[in-house]
Scaffold this active site. Structure first.
Site, PDB file in Angstrom:
ATOM      1  N   HIS A  18      25.235-119.839  11.652  1.00  0.00           N
ATOM      2  CA  HIS A  18      26.593-119.296  11.730  1.00  0.00           C
ATOM      3  C   HIS A  18      27.615-120.315  11.233  1.00  0.00           C
ATOM      4  CE1 HIS A  18      25.956-115.622  14.394  1.00  0.00           C
ATOM      5  NE2 HIS A  18      24.747-116.104  14.149  1.00  0.00           N
ATOM      6  N   ASP A 121      34.032-116.451  14.314  1.00  0.00           N
ATOM      7  CA  ASP A 121      32.642-116.010  14.285  1.00  0.00           C
ATOM      8  C   ASP A 121      32.565-114.564  14.775  1.00  0.00           C
ATOM      9  OD1 ASP A 121      29.716-117.311  14.262  1.00  0.00           O
ATOM     10  OD2 ASP A 121      29.796-115.769  15.825  1.00  0.00           O
ATOM     11  N   SER A 291      15.182-120.936  12.690  1.00  0.00           N
ATOM     12  CA  SER A 291      15.391-122.016  13.660  1.00  0.00           C
ATOM     13  C   SER A 291      14.788-121.682  15.018  1.00  0.00           C
ATOM     14  CB  SER A 291      16.883-122.306  13.791  1.00  0.00           C
ATOM     15  OG  SER A 291      17.573-121.110  14.062  1.00  0.00           O
ATOM     16  N   TRP A 359       2.876-127.382   7.868  1.00  0.00           N
ATOM     17  CA  TRP A 359       3.920-128.370   8.134  1.00  0.00           C
ATOM     18  C   TRP A 359       4.468-128.122   9.540  1.00  0.00           C
ATOM     19  CZ3 TRP A 359       4.847-132.787   6.057  1.00  0.00           C
ATOM     20  CH2 TRP A 359       6.048-133.454   6.341  1.00  0.00           C
ATOM     21  N   ALA A 363      11.459-127.993   7.729  1.00  0.00           N
ATOM     22  CA  ALA A 363      11.117-128.243   6.322  1.00  0.00           C
ATOM     23  C   ALA A 363      12.333-127.958   5.444  1.00  0.00           C
ATOM     24  CB  ALA A 363       9.968-127.318   5.915  1.00  0.00           C
ATOM     25  N   HIS A 380      11.060-114.641   8.769  1.00  0.00           N
ATOM     26  CA  HIS A 380      11.551-113.873   9.926  1.00  0.00           C
ATOM     27  C   HIS A 380      12.709-112.962   9.510  1.00  0.00           C
ATOM     28  CE1 HIS A 380      14.678-116.829   9.679  1.00  0.00           C
ATOM     29  NE2 HIS A 380      15.218-116.555  10.847  1.00  0.00           N
ATOM     30  N   ASN A 384      20.415-115.849   6.305  1.00  0.00           N
ATOM     31  CA  ASN A 384      20.526-117.010   5.417  1.00  0.00           C
ATOM     32  C   ASN A 384      19.228-117.213   4.637  1.00  0.00           C
ATOM     33  OD1 ASN A 384      23.261-118.147   6.116  1.00  0.00           O
ATOM     34  ND2 ASN A 384      22.336-117.994   8.145  1.00  0.00           N
ATOM     35  N   SER A 385      18.107-117.036   5.307  1.00  0.00           N
ATOM     36  CA  SER A 385      16.812-117.174   4.624  1.00  0.00           C
ATOM     37  C   SER A 385      16.673-116.120   3.526  1.00  0.00           C
ATOM     38  CB  SER A 385      15.658-117.036   5.622  1.00  0.00           C
ATOM     39  OG  SER A 385      15.690-118.106   6.541  1.00  0.00           O
ATOM     40  N   GLU A 388      18.770-117.084   0.546  1.00  0.00           N
ATOM     41  CA  GLU A 388      18.165-118.210  -0.179  1.00  0.00           C
ATOM     42  C   GLU A 388      16.987-117.714  -1.029  1.00  0.00           C
ATOM     43  OE1 GLU A 388      17.351-120.848   3.131  1.00  0.00           O
ATOM     44  OE2 GLU A 388      19.497-121.016   3.559  1.00  0.00           O
TER      45      GLU A 388
END
Ligand SMILES: COc1cc(-c2[o+]c3cc(O)cc([O-])c3cc2O[C@@H]2O[C@H](CO)[C@H](O)[C@H](O)[C@H]2O)cc(OC)c1O
Ligand SMILES: O=c1ccn([C@@H]2O[C@H](COP(=O)(O)OP(=O)(O)O)[C@@H](O)[C@H]2O)c(=O)[nH]1
Length: 496
Positions: A18, A121, A291, A359, A363, A380, A384-385, A388
């Site tokens: 966030h 937020d 996370s 890992w 990462a 998941h 944001n993932s 990206e």
């Protein structure tokens, strides 16, 4: 004579998913105006967990150490008592954030420079009243999807309908989303209309509509359906206006942890990257779960079986269960570094040596997704993932675990077409069978399946769309211009 640039005052939730995109988005506003039109003051709440506190501190430290040429300051807010009787994470976050309202009011009122806007937020939406009381414009920053935005704006309508004729089991119909939304796509926090979490999200959605504007980390071309429905005013209750929405994304951010910007990755010596350097182009499937993602041993065993049988190369970020039994006051579950000897089945590492790397800790995800060896992502589905992955044209297999991720998974597979579907058993804590993961990985990584071929093709298309949106003439660039103009206008208004 030099004048003091008016401030954008930011109130992010402490989670790096966030805080980071909000700060990066506002930096983009500053850069758009040549760097001198506005300054940023970020209000730092004391996070409710030690893990989140160290993430925030690291973020602040890195930001202060970096020389961006922009005026960015940090203002720590006094601590507040966390709610002790919150039923769920969402209720906890919303109540904890809202309890900061008097401190936010004092901080904004006490600023020595003019305030152009208070940027809130999504969990801080009730603080639009603080901004209004001070005569300051307020903007909600949506760090998740346009789809979640449409859903949240519409929750008051669904809540009031459920109170009346439609009843509690009413199908979820949200303007701009496929209708009715399949049960598997409905986020856990709104699945039960009687739960306090539903009520909190409905209240937040109600307050979104009272903001001066909504800044969204998405792009018109990525989510045309929900963004058009929101802009047309179709999501809010009848008679209520919808504030202007500014989809300025994708804005990718530097993480709070050691990480590399996808824009200009420096030569990295991170072990994951040197391992990828030795792999053939487009041969590796990457698995990483945000996370808060971690798995119990039986699920780990299923993943191992799937990866072994698939024969594909893999890079797997595997985290261990939260420390101290996971009893964080906010109910969040931050994983620990995995003890691979204890978690992985005997012989797995030897049998996959040379074609797989497990890992056990954080990462450099952005750098990994940017690597030429990576051609698929089991994720998941945190927004944001997703951004990206799309930025680098990497197709996905969504494996939703918490928050709004079941909705994201549905959108990726059934609306955007950039992902291969995988069956996730929500009744068994999102369990996935080995055979199902193996099938999905084979399909994603270049098997015969039509699903995989389409997802690969669509992900490449979306990569082009994402990059073009932010360039001059693109939709996100235009939204940034509109936002910038609105902020200038707000800064010129007389304050109370
Ligand atoms: C959106 O609804 C939910 C968000 C969260 C949530 O909580 C959270 C708590 C922390 O202590 C640290 C965090 O980083 C964090 C992050 C977080 O949301 C994530 O936001 C991203 C951007 O919006 C992204 O979309 C991810 O999918 C989210 O996980 C928690 C929650 O309930 C568990 C929500 O319903
Ligand atoms: O091992 C990891 C795990 C996550 N991330 C980053 O953490 C963020 C996760 O945000 P997201 O919205 O996907 O999910 P959340 O963690 O907030 O649920 C993304 O920027 C990831 O690149 C990372 O760099 N390394």
């Amino acid at each position: 004579m030099a004048t003091t640039p008016p401030a954008l005052v930011l109130l992010p939730e402490w989670g790096s998913g966030h805080l980071a995109p909000m700060l990066e988005s506002c930096k983009r506003v500053l850069l758009h105006g040549g760097g001198r039109a506005f300054s940023i003051t970020l209000l730092v709440m004391r996070p409710p967990t030690a893990e989140a506190s160290s993430e925030v501190e690291e973020h602040v430290r890195r930001e202060q150490a970096a020389f961006s040429g922009l005026e960015i300051g940090f203002h720590r807010l006094p601590a507040v008592d966390p709610p002790k009787d919150a039923v769920g994470v969402e209720e906890f976050i919303a109540r904890y954030v809202t309890a900061h309202a008097p401190h936010v009011r004092d901080a904004v009122a006490g600023m020595s420079r003019p305030v152009a806007a208070l940027v809130l937020d999504m969990f801080a939406a009730p603080l639009v009243d603080v901004a209004r009381g001070l005569g300051v414009p307020s903007y909600v920053f949506m760090s998740s999807t346009g789809a979640l935005l449409a859903l949240m704006l519409h929750l008051p309508v669904l809540r009031d309908a459920a109170d009346g004729e439609e009843g509690d089991d009413a199908a979820m119909r949200v303007p701009g989303l496929p209708s009715p939304l399949p049960a598997a796509a409905v986020p856990g926090f709104v699945a039960d209309r009687k739960s306090p979490n539903f009520e909190w999200f409905a209240r937040l959605g109600e307050r979104f509509a009272d903001a001066t504007g909504i800044i969204a980390n998405t792009a018109d071309e990525l989510e045309p359906g929900p963004l058009a429905a929101v802009a047309e005013g179709a999501c809010v209750p009848p008679g209520r206006p919808t504030p202007p929405v500014y989809p300025i994304g994708p804005v990718l951010s530097l993480g709070a942890k050691k990480d590399c910007s996808s824009e200009a990755p420096p030569l990295s010596t991170h072990e994951c990257v040197t391992w990828l350097d030795a792999q053939p182009a487009a041969s590796v499937v990457f698995l990483c779960f945000g996370s808060m993602g971690w798995f119990e041993p039986p699920q780990v065993a299923e993943i191992c079986a799937a990866l072994e049988r698939s024969r594909h190369r893999f890079l797997w970020v595997l985290r261990g269960p939260p420390g101290d039994g996971g009893g964080a006051p906010d109910g969040s579950e931050h994983p620990t570094d995995a003890d691979l000897d204890a978690l992985l089945p005997e012989g797995f590492l030897e049998r996959t040596k040379g074609r797989g790397l497990v890992w056990p800790t954080w990462a450099p995800q952005k750098e990994i997704l940017a690597h030429a060896a990576v051609s698929g992502f089991v994720t998941h589905g945190g927004w944001n993932s997703v951004l990206e992955s799309l930025w680098h044209g990497v197709p996905m297999i969504p494996w939703p675990l918490y928050a709004e991720q079941h909705l994201n998974a549905f959108e990726l597979v059934s609306v955007m077409g950039v992902a291969v579907a995988m069956e996730v058993d929500r009744d068994r804590e999102n369990f996935v069978e080995a055979a199902e993961l193996e099938r999905a990985v084979r399909s994603l990584m270049g098997g015969e399946s039509e699903d995989g071929r389409k997802a690969r093709e669509k992900a490449k298309e979306m990569m082009a769309v994402c990059r073009k949106a932010g360039e001059m003439g693109g939709s996100s660039y235009a939204a940034l211009q509109r936002l910038s103009a609105a902020l200038h206008y707000g800064a010129a208004l007389p304050k109370k």
